[in-house]
Scaffold this motif. Structure first.
Motif, short mmCIF file in Angstrom:
data_model
loop_
_atom_site.label_atom_id
_atom_site.label_comp_id
_atom_site.label_asym_id
_atom_site.label_seq_id
_atom_site.Cartn_x
_atom_site.Cartn_y
_atom_site.Cartn_z
N ASP A 260 0.82 -1.21 0.00
CA ASP A 260 0.00 0.00 0.00
C ASP A 260 0.86 1.26 0.00
O ASP A 260 0.52 2.26 -0.64
N ILE A 274 -6.00 6.94 -2.64
CA ILE A 274 -7.17 6.86 -3.51
C ILE A 274 -7.28 8.19 -4.25
O ILE A 274 -7.15 9.27 -3.64
N SER A 292 -13.18 7.76 -2.65
CA SER A 292 -13.32 6.58 -1.80
C SER A 292 -13.24 5.37 -2.71
O SER A 292 -13.20 5.49 -3.93
N ALA A 293 -13.21 4.19 -2.13
CA ALA A 293 -13.12 2.97 -2.94
C ALA A 293 -14.34 2.79 -3.81
O ALA A 293 -14.32 2.00 -4.76
N GLN A 294 -15.43 3.50 -3.53
CA GLN A 294 -16.65 3.38 -4.31
C GLN A 294 -16.81 4.52 -5.32
O GLN A 294 -17.73 4.51 -6.11
N ASN A 479 -10.49 3.57 -7.27
CA ASN A 479 -10.89 2.56 -6.29
C ASN A 479 -9.70 1.81 -5.71
O ASN A 479 -9.85 0.78 -5.08
N ALA A 480 -8.48 2.32 -5.95
CA ALA A 480 -7.26 1.81 -5.32
C ALA A 480 -7.02 0.33 -5.57
O ALA A 480 -6.55 -0.38 -4.69
N ASP A 481 -7.31 -0.13 -6.79
CA ASP A 481 -7.03 -1.53 -7.11
C ASP A 481 -5.83 -1.66 -8.03
O ASP A 481 -5.52 -2.76 -8.50
N ARG A 499 -14.88 1.57 -14.14
CA ARG A 499 -13.75 0.92 -13.49
C ARG A 499 -12.87 0.20 -14.51
O ARG A 499 -13.36 -0.51 -15.39
#
Length: 525
Positions: A260, A274, A292-294, A479-481, A499
């Motif tokens: 991370d 993010i 945010s992740a969403q 979304n931090a992937d 995404r």
């Protein structure tokens, strides 16, 4: 279990730190000759033979002009070492090192050429372990040194580990060659390992932060990082001290923290890794919307400048100062390009002096940012009114270099004149920014970066010819992937998130906060 604390093995050049029989020595500067696990690498005694070339991920750190340590490359742009290596220079906090720190990677013999010698530009200490992540100025090419794999399983009692370091040996005060040695795990604690050395293996000054390694199917993996040692037998240690025990900090259970920390969204303005969204509205205000992740949280911060942003002709954001926080760039009506540095709290400061090019930016049609040449620094890609595509390489200090033509499929020229939207981002998870572009026929295309500022030929992306009514577009990892996504404002005023799938394509869009209220927005980034 060791009953008394060890001393940190730091190496202060010109100052001798001797071991005390009542405490461990902190090994924050030099790791002497460490022996190798017999099943992993050839063994070496104190002051023995150099380590093999397969340990090119081991790094030498010179912190200021008095402290030296060892570390391990865990990401192309990050080295992991002991936090105590830096505490002699003051309280360790996240940010730029307080003293000049030089890191050498990919060179097991410091008297030779090769490898990479860089400055450390950013530190991220662990909250409760003797660990710190050190960001390098540029990425280390894989041909120079590949990052070491992080262990997923803890060490067990009786297991033999190889330790490596550039520290003092039995006979050398400041060795130039990496050494290795075999240590046996005495016990495993919640956050640390107790290790037993031997007459032929001890951790000395300069070995602090050095890796403890196991090999699995021929591949080395990082199990722990050196923190403390008795330094028995090391040059300069009290001859009466014969203990060679050491304490290392475990890393197998904090792999997520390491990955991370190494990962950074190009457009992160709040330090949470993010991407956030920046927008300029029709009345002229500039806002930052927290990601945010969403998608977006709905939380927004109006920036300084009141309504003066209406005249902005271009808006992009990216980490141009190598501190892990995105900055904002804009082109003003007079044709000048200015940078506004992000503070890590969702705000920007005042403008910098105009960047490269003076007042020549007024005819730029499209701009986007990303690391397009794979060096770890943020660059600018610009499409001019002539339809040509040009790359401006960033130096990591808030500046950009003179432009070079960028090619698509080996072809340069004015072919980019008919694009309507144009964004950069790492859409295929290879660590290098690619392009997504909408053409005048409404098709969306993916252009894979070659890693040298040029791109492969286009591949069609999701949606076919349905993108003609997109008004604005931004690319980032929302979304931090690890894969870039798209944000798009449509003619109806809705904001949608698409995404990325990590393969150069995107998935069907979802509505993002705000409903159809995004109609009056002039720019997003």
């Amino acid at each position: 279990m060791l009953a008394t604390p060890l001393v940190r093995p730091c190496f202060f050049q010109g100052t001798l730190m001797t071991a005390k029989r009542s405490r461990f020595i902190w090994t924050t500067s030099a790791l002497t000759a460490l022996a190798t696990a017999a099943t992993i690498l050839p063994a070496a005694a104190l002051g023995g033979t150099p380590a093999p070339a397969q340990l090119k991920f081991v790094a030498k750190l010179n912190i200021g002009d008095r402290t030296a340590c060892t570390g391990a490359l865990v990401d192309p742009q990050w080295v992991l070492t002991a936090a105590s290596c830096f505490t002699a220079a003051g309280v360790l906090t996240t940010g730029k090192p307080t003293v000049t720190t030089t890191v050498t990677v990919g060179r097991t013999d410091l008297t030779q050429t090769g490898g990479s010698v860089q400055q450390a530009v950013h530190l991220v200490p662990h909250a409760d372990r003797d660990l710190v992540m050190v960001r390098l100025d540029k990425k280390i090419p894989g041909a120079t040194a590949a990052p070491v794999r992080i262990a997923s399983a803890p060490a067990t009692g009786g297991e033999e580990l190889t330790k490596a370091g550039f520290g003092r040996t039995k006979t050398e005060w400041v060795p130039n060659k990496l050494h290795t040695g075999t240590f046996t795990v005495a016990s495993t604690m919640n956050t640390a390992l107790n290790l037993n050395g031997s007459d032929a293996a001890a951790v000395c000054q300069g070995d602090a932060g050095g890796p403890a390694i196991r090999t699995v199917n021929g591949v080395p993996e990082l199990v722990a990082v050196n923190s403390r040692s008795w330094q028995g037998g090391c040059l300069g240690t009290d001859p009466a001290e014969v203990r060679t025990n050491a304490v290392d900090t475990r890393v197998d259970d904090i792999r997520t923290w390491i990955t991370d920390t190494a990962f950074a969204a190009q457009g992160d303005m709040t330090g949470d890794r993010i991407a956030d969204l920046v927008s300029i509205w029709d009345e002229g205000s500039l806002h930052v919307y927290t990601g945010s992740a969403q998608g977006l949280t709905g939380q927004q911060t109006k920036q300084f400048g009141d309504l003066s942003w209406r005249d902005s002709k271009q808006l992009v954001k990216g980490d141009f100062t190598n501190d892990g926080i995105a900055d904002v760039l804009t082109v003003w009506p007079d044709g000048t390009l200015h940078m506004y540095k992000g503070d890590g709290k969702g705000n920007i400061g005042g403008p910098s002096p105009a960047l490269y090019g003076g007042d020549t930016w007024d005819t730029v049609k499209q701009m986007t940012v990303g690391d397009f040449d794979g060096d770890g620094r943020t660059d600018i890609l610009a499409v001019w009114d002539t339809g040509t595509l040009n790359l401006y390489r960033g130096d990591g200090k808030g500046n950009i270099a003179k432009s070079t033509p960028a090619a698509m499929g080996g072809v340069t020229g004015s072919i980019w004149g008919t694009i309507t939207q144009f964004v950069g981002g790492d859409f295929d998870r290879d660590g290098i920014a690619d392009l997504m572009a909408v053409w005048s026929d409404g098709t969306l295309h993916f252009y894979k970066s070659k890693g040298d500022g040029n791109f492969n030929g286009h591949l069609g992306a999701w949606g076919k010819a349905t993108w003609s009514t997109v008004r604005l577009m931004a690319g980032d990892d929302y979304n931090a992937d690890g894969a870039a996504d798209l944000m798009a404002v449509w003619a109806g005023g809705t904001l949608h998130l698409y995404r990325g799938n990590g393969l150069g394509d995107i998935t069907e869009g979802i509505d993002v906060w705000g409903g159809s209220t995004w109609g009056p927005v002039r720019h997003i980034a």
